[in-house]
Design a protein around this motif. Structure first.
Motif, PDB file in Angstrom:
ATOM      1  N   ASP A   3       0.845  -1.199   0.000  1.00 36.49           N
ATOM      2  CA  ASP A   3       0.000   0.000   0.000  1.00 36.49           C
ATOM      3  C   ASP A   3       0.880   1.249   0.000  1.00 36.49           C
ATOM      4  OD1 ASP A   3      -2.249   1.662   0.159  1.00 36.49           O
ATOM      5  OD2 ASP A   3      -2.178   1.689   2.363  1.00 36.49           O
TER       6      ASP A   3
ATOM      7  N   GLN B 272     -11.350  -0.849  -5.896  1.00 32.45           N
ATOM      8  CA  GLN B 272     -10.253   0.068  -5.612  1.00 32.45           C
ATOM      9  C   GLN B 272     -10.176   1.135  -6.691  1.00 32.45           C
ATOM     10  OE1 GLN B 272      -9.490  -3.226  -4.875  1.00 32.45           O
ATOM     11  NE2 GLN B 272      -8.715  -3.146  -2.797  1.00 32.45           N
TER      12      GLN B 272
ATOM     13  N   ASN C  85      -4.269   0.640  -1.449  1.00 33.10           N
ATOM     14  CA  ASN C  85      -4.562  -0.774  -1.166  1.00 33.10           C
ATOM     15  C   ASN C  85      -4.504  -1.010   0.336  1.00 33.10           C
ATOM     16  OD1 ASN C  85      -5.077  -3.498  -1.892  1.00 33.10           O
ATOM     17  ND2 ASN C  85      -2.896  -3.973  -1.823  1.00 33.10           N
TER      18      ASN C  85
ATOM     19  N   LEU D 120      -5.235  -6.268  -3.136  1.00 34.18           N
ATOM     20  CA  LEU D 120      -4.434  -6.539  -4.331  1.00 34.18           C
ATOM     21  C   LEU D 120      -3.068  -7.075  -3.916  1.00 34.18           C
ATOM     22  CD1 LEU D 120      -5.245  -3.279  -6.339  1.00 34.18           C
ATOM     23  CD2 LEU D 120      -6.341  -5.521  -6.551  1.00 34.18           C
TER      24      LEU D 120
END
Length: 382
Positions: free
Chosen positions: A217, A256, A282, A287
């Motif tokens: 992320d 997303q 994320n 993901l």
């Protein structure tokens, strides 16, 4: 003989009268039956659900297959040799920047640090003596009791002591670094993989792989637009940031969202495509690197677009068509040209008008010119 002829004529006359009577009787019955019969039932008219054409501003998207990639992915290795003492983060753990992951036995490095600090203390004392000695030598030299060579020797001793202390201080910093390297910490937030070195393993510098760490992320999603789409993408990019939606397999709505952040500088001549990349938030780690997804680039808005339910579409040898309500509530067939979809609706670029009522049901039971009974339905979700 005459009597026989008279009898025969009489019989013929009576038979004719009987036939006539029966004929008039049947006519009377038929007349009476027609007068008392129920009227014929009216012809059946097929009820059909209808909706109005939706007029709206339609977002235009470009869709691509894409692959998820991590922004940072590193191999965890030791910076100092030693025996692996502990793995503090379990395999597959989500870790924060600075979290302790592995610890190498620190005894040797702690001892080296203690030795370096002791050397600093010793050379600090030597430096203090050299300073005092030079101070006394200065006073003696001014009074003429100390020759120049002796004075220069005292000056040299001071500088030597200062240099030795500086070396010792550098050794302390090196020992502190080595001791710190015995603890392998996460350089950034992410997820570690499977451990590749058991506790007790003698690890070497940049030789023993301990684990891997990937950043999740944010994360990259890479795709390959065609060179024909590149014109639309560049135009949209000139107008501002391009929003990117990510759809996981099986999803119809994006889970997303992110932004287009990179377009390569060369088109692949063998495929006619170019590499592009979006940066996606994320936070839930949905993901993962290597995953295949679909991306949708919002490149522009198309105003005053006519939309109809996709279930209303029919297909023939002439192309796609819609059934609409014509004059006198009869079925009218209209050939249409279609554009992008938006959920359950599809845009119609030609063939219908905004005032048309589109038939959405019983399509297999009706045909052009057939009378129908329209049943208005709620407005389609837009």
């Amino acid at each position: 003989m005459r009597r026989w002829k008279i009898a025969l004529g009489t019989a013929v006359a009576l038979g004719a009268i009987s036939v006539a009577s029966v004929h008039f009787l049947d006519m009377g019955n038929l007349s009476g039956g027609a007068a008392g019969a129920a009227p014929a039932p009216a012809a059946f008219v097929m009820p059909v659900p209808v909706v109005n054409v939706v007029k709206k501003t339609l977002p235009i998207y470009l869709d691509y297959a894409a692959r998820v990639e991590s922004i940072r992915s590193i191999t965890l290795q030791a910076r100092v040799p030693g025996y692996l003492q502990e793995q503090t983060a379990a395999d597959g753990s989500d870790v924060k920047q600075g979290d302790l992951l592995y610890r190498i036995a620190p005894d040797d490095y702690q001892a080296a640090l203690d030795q370096a600090k002791a050397q600093v203390q010793r050379d600090s004392a030597t430096l203090e003596y050299a300073k005092s000695n030079l101070g006394r030598g200065t006073d003696l030299a001014k009074a003429g009791y100390l020759d120049k060579d002796s004075f220069d020797q005292r000056t040299s001793n001071l500088r030597t002591a200062q240099a030795a202390l500086a070396v010792d201080q550098a050794a302390v910093r090196t020992a502190e670094l080595n001791l710190g390297y015995a603890e392998i910490k996460a350089p950034f937030s992410g997820r570690i993989g499977r451990n590749q070195a058991s506790v007790g393993t003698l690890v070497s510098v940049a030789g023993t792989v301990l684990n891997t760490l990937v950043q999740l992320d944010p994360i990259y999603v890479t795709f390959n637009p065609s060179e024909s789409d590149l014109v639309q993408i560049e135009q949209a990019k000139a107008a501002g940031p391009i929003a990117v939606d990510v759809l996981l397999p099986g999803e119809t709505q994006p889970s997303q969202k992110g932004e287009l952040t990179f377009i390569d500088n060369t088109i692949d001549h063998s495929t006619g495509t170019i590499t592009a990349r979006a940066t996606i938030g994320n936070a839930k780690f949905t993901l993962l690197p290597g995953q295949y997804v679909r991306v949708r680039l919002h490149v522009k808005e198309q105003p005053n677009t006519l939309m109809v339910p996709q279930v209303a579409l029919g297909s023939s040898q002439l192309g796609k068509y819609l059934y609409v309500i014509g004059k006198g509530n009869t079925v009218d067939q209209k050939l249409v040209s279609l554009g992008p979809t938006d959920g359950d609706l599809i845009s119609v670029t030609s063939g219908i008008s905004e005032t048309d009522q589109v038939i959405t049901g019983n399509l297999q039971k009706i045909g052009p010119g057939m009378p129908v009974s329209p049943l208005p339905q709620p407005k389609p979700a837009s």
